[in-house]
Design an enzyme around this catalytic site. Structure first.
Site, PDB file in Angstrom:
ATOM      1  N   ASP A 179      -4.432  -2.426   4.557  1.00  0.00           N
ATOM      2  CA  ASP A 179      -4.715  -3.573   5.644  1.00  0.00           C
ATOM      3  C   ASP A 179      -5.077  -2.677   7.106  1.00  0.00           C
ATOM      4  O   ASP A 179      -5.731  -2.688   7.404  1.00  0.00           O
ATOM      5  CB  ASP A 179      -3.801  -4.157   5.906  1.00  0.00           C
ATOM      6  CG  ASP A 179      -3.455  -5.712   5.496  1.00  0.00           C
ATOM      7  OD1 ASP A 179      -4.769  -5.857   4.226  1.00  0.00           O
ATOM      8  OD2 ASP A 179      -3.008  -6.457   5.413  1.00  0.00           O
ATOM      9  N   ALA A 218       0.595  -1.124  -0.102  1.00  0.00           N
ATOM     10  CA  ALA A 218       0.077   0.067   0.309  1.00  0.00           C
ATOM     11  C   ALA A 218       1.094   1.423   0.253  1.00  0.00           C
ATOM     12  O   ALA A 218       0.641   2.082  -0.398  1.00  0.00           O
ATOM     13  CB  ALA A 218      -1.307  -0.083   1.406  1.00  0.00           C
ATOM     14  N   TYR A 260      -0.129 -22.570  -5.646  1.00  0.00           N
ATOM     15  CA  TYR A 260      -0.105 -21.660  -7.502  1.00  0.00           C
ATOM     16  C   TYR A 260       1.933 -21.717  -7.692  1.00  0.00           C
ATOM     17  O   TYR A 260       1.908 -21.178  -6.170  1.00  0.00           O
ATOM     18  CB  TYR A 260      -0.564 -20.465  -7.836  1.00  0.00           C
ATOM     19  CG  TYR A 260      -0.945 -19.956  -6.759  1.00  0.00           C
ATOM     20  CD1 TYR A 260       0.495 -18.842  -6.720  1.00  0.00           C
ATOM     21  CD2 TYR A 260      -1.400 -19.355  -5.922  1.00  0.00           C
ATOM     22  CE1 TYR A 260      -0.005 -17.919  -5.750  1.00  0.00           C
ATOM     23  CE2 TYR A 260      -1.778 -18.192  -4.445  1.00  0.00           C
ATOM     24  CZ  TYR A 260      -0.811 -17.516  -4.830  1.00  0.00           C
ATOM     25  OH  TYR A 260       0.156 -16.731  -4.185  1.00  0.00           O
ATOM     26  N   ARG A 281       5.784 -12.287  -3.309  1.00  0.00           N
ATOM     27  CA  ARG A 281       5.603 -11.153  -2.250  1.00  0.00           C
ATOM     28  C   ARG A 281       6.998 -10.233  -2.505  1.00  0.00           C
ATOM     29  O   ARG A 281       7.092  -9.325  -2.948  1.00  0.00           O
ATOM     30  CB  ARG A 281       5.549 -10.933  -1.213  1.00  0.00           C
ATOM     31  CG  ARG A 281       4.437 -10.512  -0.850  1.00  0.00           C
ATOM     32  CD  ARG A 281       4.656 -11.220   0.587  1.00  0.00           C
ATOM     33  NE  ARG A 281       4.313 -10.107   1.554  1.00  0.00           N
ATOM     34  CZ  ARG A 281       2.634  -9.881   1.682  1.00  0.00           C
ATOM     35  NH1 ARG A 281       1.965 -10.214   0.533  1.00  0.00           N
ATOM     36  NH2 ARG A 281       1.868  -8.858   2.270  1.00  0.00           N
ATOM     37  N   GLU A 286       9.266   3.393   7.303  1.00  0.00           N
ATOM     38  CA  GLU A 286       9.285   2.267   7.152  1.00  0.00           C
ATOM     39  C   GLU A 286      10.441   1.811   8.305  1.00  0.00           C
ATOM     40  O   GLU A 286      11.458   2.073   8.361  1.00  0.00           O
ATOM     41  CB  GLU A 286       9.451   1.955   5.804  1.00  0.00           C
ATOM     42  CG  GLU A 286       9.865   0.234   6.165  1.00  0.00           C
ATOM     43  CD  GLU A 286       8.783  -0.459   6.376  1.00  0.00           C
ATOM     44  OE1 GLU A 286       7.415  -0.799   6.048  1.00  0.00           O
ATOM     45  OE2 GLU A 286       9.576  -1.329   7.145  1.00  0.00           O
TER      46      GLU A 286
HETATM   47  C1  LIG Z   1      -1.597 -16.271   3.705  1.00  0.00           C
HETATM   48  C2  LIG Z   1      -2.277 -14.117   2.660  1.00  0.00           C
HETATM   49  C3  LIG Z   1      -2.393 -14.806   1.154  1.00  0.00           C
HETATM   50  C4  LIG Z   1      -2.866 -13.600   0.883  1.00  0.00           C
HETATM   51  N1  LIG Z   1      -3.066 -13.578  -0.264  1.00  0.00           N
HETATM   52  C5  LIG Z   1      -2.974 -12.222  -1.811  1.00  0.00           C
HETATM   53  C6  LIG Z   1      -3.587 -12.254  -2.441  1.00  0.00           C
HETATM   54  O1  LIG Z   1      -2.995 -13.053  -3.110  1.00  0.00           O
HETATM   55  N2  LIG Z   1      -3.576 -11.034  -3.615  1.00  0.00           N
HETATM   56  C7  LIG Z   1      -3.980 -10.230  -2.981  1.00  0.00           C
HETATM   57  O2  LIG Z   1      -4.255  -9.374  -3.732  1.00  0.00           O
HETATM   58  N3  LIG Z   1      -3.409 -10.181  -1.412  1.00  0.00           N
HETATM   59  C8  LIG Z   1      -3.122 -11.472  -0.502  1.00  0.00           C
HETATM   60  N4  LIG Z   1      -2.746 -11.189   0.887  1.00  0.00           N
HETATM   61  C9  LIG Z   1      -3.216  -9.858   1.783  1.00  0.00           C
HETATM   62  C10 LIG Z   1      -2.107  -8.754   1.914  1.00  0.00           C
HETATM   63  O3  LIG Z   1      -0.809  -9.713   2.167  1.00  0.00           O
HETATM   64  C11 LIG Z   1      -1.775  -7.924   1.989  1.00  0.00           C
HETATM   65  O4  LIG Z   1      -3.615  -7.491   2.405  1.00  0.00           O
HETATM   66  C12 LIG Z   1      -1.480  -6.166   1.849  1.00  0.00           C
HETATM   67  O5  LIG Z   1       0.213  -7.078   1.931  1.00  0.00           O
HETATM   68  C13 LIG Z   1      -1.966  -5.654   2.886  1.00  0.00           C
HETATM   69  O6  LIG Z   1      -0.500  -4.659   2.059  1.00  0.00           O
HETATM   70  P1  LIG Z   1      -0.017  -3.692   3.407  1.00  0.00           P
HETATM   71  O7  LIG Z   1       0.637  -2.799   2.550  1.00  0.00           O
HETATM   72  O8  LIG Z   1      -1.632  -2.471   3.652  1.00  0.00           O
HETATM   73  O9  LIG Z   1      -0.008  -3.686   3.920  1.00  0.00           O
HETATM   74  P2  LIG Z   1       1.802  -4.511   5.379  1.00  0.00           P
HETATM   75  O10 LIG Z   1       2.029  -5.238   3.963  1.00  0.00           O
HETATM   76  O11 LIG Z   1       1.573  -5.236   6.054  1.00  0.00           O
HETATM   77  O12 LIG Z   1       2.342  -3.753   5.385  1.00  0.00           O
HETATM   78  C14 LIG Z   1       2.836  -1.990   6.340  1.00  0.00           C
HETATM   79  C15 LIG Z   1       3.961  -2.280   6.236  1.00  0.00           C
HETATM   80  O13 LIG Z   1       4.558  -0.835   7.498  1.00  0.00           O
HETATM   81  C16 LIG Z   1       5.286  -1.104   8.669  1.00  0.00           C
HETATM   82  N5  LIG Z   1       4.974  -0.842   9.354  1.00  0.00           N
HETATM   83  C17 LIG Z   1       3.853  -1.785  10.053  1.00  0.00           C
HETATM   84  N6  LIG Z   1       3.887  -0.832  11.191  1.00  0.00           N
HETATM   85  C18 LIG Z   1       4.527   0.780  11.381  1.00  0.00           C
HETATM   86  C19 LIG Z   1       5.259   1.641  12.027  1.00  0.00           C
HETATM   87  N7  LIG Z   1       4.754   1.861  13.284  1.00  0.00           N
HETATM   88  N8  LIG Z   1       5.835   2.338  11.829  1.00  0.00           N
HETATM   89  C20 LIG Z   1       6.722   2.219  10.506  1.00  0.00           C
HETATM   90  N9  LIG Z   1       6.351   1.439   9.670  1.00  0.00           N
HETATM   91  C21 LIG Z   1       5.454   0.300   9.918  1.00  0.00           C
HETATM   92  C22 LIG Z   1       5.648  -2.546   7.896  1.00  0.00           C
HETATM   93  O14 LIG Z   1       6.591  -2.627   8.293  1.00  0.00           O
HETATM   94  C23 LIG Z   1       5.407  -3.116   6.662  1.00  0.00           C
HETATM   95  O15 LIG Z   1       5.804  -2.526   6.313  1.00  0.00           O
HETATM   96  C24 LIG Z   1      -2.632 -12.429   1.416  1.00  0.00           C
HETATM   97  C25 LIG Z   1      -2.639 -12.397   2.849  1.00  0.00           C
HETATM   98  C26 LIG Z   1      -1.575 -13.389   3.171  1.00  0.00           C
HETATM   99  C27 LIG Z   1      -2.300 -13.817   5.151  1.00  0.00           C
END
Ligand SMILES: Cc1cc2nc3c(=O)[nH]c(=O)nc-3n(C[C@H](O)[C@H](O)[C@H](O)COP(=O)(O)OP(=O)(O)OC[C@H]3O[C@@H](n4cnc5c(N)ncnc54)[C@H](O)[C@@H]3O)c2cc1C
Length: 375
Positions: free
Chosen positions: A271, A18, A194, A107, A37
């Protein structure tokens, strides 16, 4: 592009899918972007992602299509199977969505592509920067994932509930690169697998259990536990599981979609705003959609309050609907007894009589084009 974002300072907390996609989308529209990060190095957990066309349209529009293609496989279909390995139905993605792009990717490779493109575009990525509460600045984006501090600052503390399901994930080496996903559906359990480019295969296995598990993704487990839980699954499953050298286990929790997404200065996405169960494979895809729409809304003019309110009103209904669909899918995969027999028979028949009809139920997810819907 209007120029409304030209040189505007934007802070982003979190450098996951994101945060990095938002950073790139905002930078491409002229913003001056810094990502904070907490990880000291960008090292992604080993797991696969299915990227569906709704997200690929954004990634293509950001100019990442060729780099992603080079590191991923096309996803041509999904085979729903019962635990014996027998096929219940094959969903032909390539046929039902002939123009659309589904990609299967590790990923870590997606993060690599995003980091490289963001840095080349001039985004500053500061590692080792753990944020406790929203830093100052005229515009702050919370992309800090499941346990978001920025979401908490906007919404207060919220308590998720354990769904009674645990999940293992593993990546194995595998020469079979047939570009389709398999879902083995057993009573109270299912296993998804997959191929990923580079001779790898992703495995996610979900089990209904009373044992409470941590929500943390990075807890290692003994592969023997995974093998024992799926010992009666047949087809290629025993061979895949025999090759699991390391795996991780975590508990699946249900979270509400955030009540408040923004306050005129701070906004959340991915998320942080709408954690989802993985059963529609849409968590990362929704994050990518959010990122595009957020940047597009902010680019419509200098009134930030109106832009962020517009972003929230465009994104909340769709993400809530996808999260609800993922909750429903959990139940559908794990049916037992007569309900299961009925559902599988209907799927088999449906697959023969009107194969497109099963997939049509998901058209609203995959046909959506965030780029065309730009405000
Ligand atoms: C088993 C599994 C399979 C999945 N398969 C799929 C799929 O096939 N297709 C799909 O679209 N989605 C899939 N997902 C969902 C997807 O992985 C997540 O929804 C997505 O990674 C969310 O991205 P994000 O950047 O919001 O959060 P995250 O990837 O959690 O990134 C958050 C970032 O913020 C950083 N952070 C956190 N707190 C702080 C802080 N206080 N200060 C500074 N940095 C911080 C973390 O270190 C991290 O780098 C899957 C999830 C799971 C569990």
């Amino acid at each position: 592009m209007t120029g409304a974002l030209q040189s505007r300072p934007v802070g982003i907390v979190g450098g996951g899918v994101a945060g990095l996609t938002a950073a790139l989308a905002l930078r491409r529209r002229g913003a001056d972007v810094t990502v904070l990060e907490r990880a000291p190095v960008i090292a992604e957990v080993g797991a696969g992602l299915q990227l569906s066309p709704n997200a690929m349209r954004v990634l293509d529009a950001l100019g990442l299509g060729a780099a992603i293609d080079a590191m991923s496989l096309p996803g041509r279909g999904v085979r729903l199977r019962d635990p014996s390995g027998a096929e219940v139905v094959r969903l032909d993605l390539a046929r039902h969505y002939p123009e659309a792009r589904f990609r299967l990717i590790h990923r870590a490779r997606l993060i690599e592509v995003l980091v490289q493109a963001a840095r080349m575009a001039g985004v500053r990525i500061e590692l080792g920067r753990e944020v406790e509460s929203p830093p100052d600045g005229p515009l702050l984006i919370g992309a800090d994932g499941l346990h978001s501090r920025i979401r908490m600052a906007l919404n207060g503390r919220e308590v998720p509930f354990f769904t009674g399901q645990s999940a293992w994930r593993a990546v194995i080496a595998d020469d079979d690169q047939t570009p389709e996903a398999h879902v083995f559906m057993g009573p109270g359990r299912h296993l998804v697998s997959y191929p990923l480019a580079g001779g790898l295969r992703n495995i996610v296995a979900v089990l209904e259990t009373r044992d409470w598990q941590d929500e943390d993704w990075s807890r290692p487990d003994d592969p023997a536990n995974l093998r024992a839980a799926f010992a009666d699954f047949r087809g290629p499953v025993p061979d895949w599981l025999a090759r699991v050298g390391e795996c991780h286990v975590w508990g699946l929790f249900r979270h509400e979609v955030a009540h408040r997404w923004q306050d005129g200065r701070i906004a959340i996405l991915g998320d942080a705003a709408h954690p989802t169960l993985p059963f529609m494979a849409q968590g990362a895809c929704m994050a990518v959609e959010d990122a595009w729409t957020l940047a597009a809304c902010l680019d419509t003019g200098p009134d930030q309050g109106t832009a962020l309110a517009r972003y929230e009103s465009l994104r909340r209904p769709r993400t809530a609907r996808i999260v609800a669909a993922a909750n429903d899918n959990a139940r559908n995969y794990h049916l037992t007894g007569p309900k299961r027999l009925l559902a599988h028979t209907a799927l088999r028949l449906g697959g023969r009589v009107a194969p497109g009809a099963i997939l049509s139920r998901f058209d609203w997810i995959y046909d959506f084009d965030p780029v065309a819907e730009t405000p």
